[in-house]
Design an enzyme around this catalytic site. Structure first.
Site, mmCIF file in Angstrom:
data_model
loop_
_atom_site.group_PDB
_atom_site.id
_atom_site.type_symbol
_atom_site.label_atom_id
_atom_site.label_comp_id
_atom_site.label_asym_id
_atom_site.label_seq_id
_atom_site.Cartn_x
_atom_site.Cartn_y
_atom_site.Cartn_z
ATOM 1 N N HIS A 27 0.839 -1.202 0.000
ATOM 2 C CA HIS A 27 0.000 0.000 0.000
ATOM 3 C C HIS A 27 0.876 1.255 0.000
ATOM 4 O O HIS A 27 0.599 2.214 -0.709
ATOM 5 C CB HIS A 27 -0.868 0.062 1.270
ATOM 6 C CG HIS A 27 -1.901 -1.006 1.393
ATOM 7 N ND1 HIS A 27 -1.972 -1.850 2.482
ATOM 8 C CD2 HIS A 27 -2.936 -1.373 0.585
ATOM 9 C CE1 HIS A 27 -3.000 -2.670 2.333
ATOM 10 N NE2 HIS A 27 -3.593 -2.413 1.195
ATOM 11 N N LYS A 51 -18.498 -4.552 11.443
ATOM 12 C CA LYS A 51 -17.299 -5.341 11.739
ATOM 13 C C LYS A 51 -16.672 -4.871 13.035
ATOM 14 O O LYS A 51 -16.755 -3.695 13.386
ATOM 15 C CB LYS A 51 -16.260 -5.130 10.629
ATOM 16 C CG LYS A 51 -16.304 -6.156 9.530
ATOM 17 C CD LYS A 51 -15.024 -6.046 8.727
ATOM 18 C CE LYS A 51 -15.110 -6.755 7.400
ATOM 19 N NZ LYS A 51 -13.977 -6.390 6.535
ATOM 20 N N ARG A 100 -2.436 -5.968 -8.198
ATOM 21 C CA ARG A 100 -1.345 -6.942 -8.037
ATOM 22 C C ARG A 100 -1.351 -7.993 -9.124
ATOM 23 O O ARG A 100 -0.338 -8.559 -9.468
ATOM 24 C CB ARG A 100 -1.468 -7.647 -6.679
ATOM 25 C CG ARG A 100 -1.045 -6.790 -5.514
ATOM 26 C CD ARG A 100 -1.561 -7.328 -4.216
ATOM 27 N NE ARG A 100 -3.013 -7.194 -4.162
ATOM 28 C CZ ARG A 100 -3.735 -7.400 -3.084
ATOM 29 N NH1 ARG A 100 -3.161 -7.787 -1.968
ATOM 30 N NH2 ARG A 100 -5.036 -7.244 -3.096
ATOM 31 N N SER A 138 -3.042 -7.697 3.130
ATOM 32 C CA SER A 138 -3.337 -7.477 4.551
ATOM 33 C C SER A 138 -3.856 -8.763 5.190
ATOM 34 O O SER A 138 -3.514 -9.080 6.332
ATOM 35 C CB SER A 138 -4.392 -6.383 4.717
ATOM 36 O OG SER A 138 -3.923 -5.171 4.202
#
Ligand code: ADP
Length: 162
Positions: A27, A51, A100, A138
């Site tokens: 990032h 969440k 990516r 992540s």
């Protein structure tokens, strides 16, 4: 003059949205490479109210603010609802995303197309990940950490003076 451009609405403001849970060197690389393209880049932490997070969102934002405190073009924010609505609120007309691999592209393309439509012209700018970062995510970093592995090499280094 930067302030004049701002008032005339000519400032190129981009957001780099993501969960950043945590922010990795992948990032960080995308963010640094986006800087020359824009007057201002806002690292926008998307918050899902349903969440629960390991670290409170305020703490994560404070950590990121601290990490980029020497870069005047970068600021941080959190937002909860539609990315394009957040863009409008802060006069951002660009969204930065990192790619990516083709899986990222397939996921990102319809979102970018949708955001262009519902955001009335908000452009998504894709930057290709550098090859040395394409394996970093992540979710993998979180998993390695949870299972007791070392993850420091995937995370940005804070400056030695801190
Ligand atoms: P989200 O949950 O919105 O996908 P992430 O925090 O996982 O948020 O990622 C934010 C953006 O950063 C995405 O565009 C993602 O493709 C990109 N990204 C994630 N990891 C890397 C990496 N290692 N190299 C380049 N871009 C990355």
């Amino acid at each position: 003059m930067l302030w004049l451009s701002y008032f005339r609405g000519m400032m190129k403001i981009a957001i780099f949205p993501g969960s950043f849970n945590p922010l990795t060197i992948g990032h960080q690389d995308i963010l640094q490479r986006a800087l020359p393209l824009f007057d201002k880049v806002i690292l926008a932490i998307g918050v899902n109210p349903n969440k629960t997070y390991e670290y409170p969102i305020e703490q994560r934002q404070a950590d990121l603010e601290n990490l980029f405190k020497n870069e005047p073009k970068i600021s941080t924010a959190t937002y909860e609802k539609l990315t394009v609505d957040f863009c409008k609120k802060i006069n951002a007309t660009f969204i930065i995303r990192g790619l990516r691999n083709t899986k990222d592209f397939e996921f990102e393309q319809p979102i970018a197309q949708m955001n262009y439509l519902i955001g009335a012209g908000i452009e998504t700018i894709f930057l290709s990940a550098q090859p040395q970062y394409t394996h970093i995510s992540s979710s993998l970093v979180r998993e390695i950490k949870q299972l007791g592995g070392k993850v420091e090499s995937f995370l940005p280094r804070t400056t030695a003076t801190e």
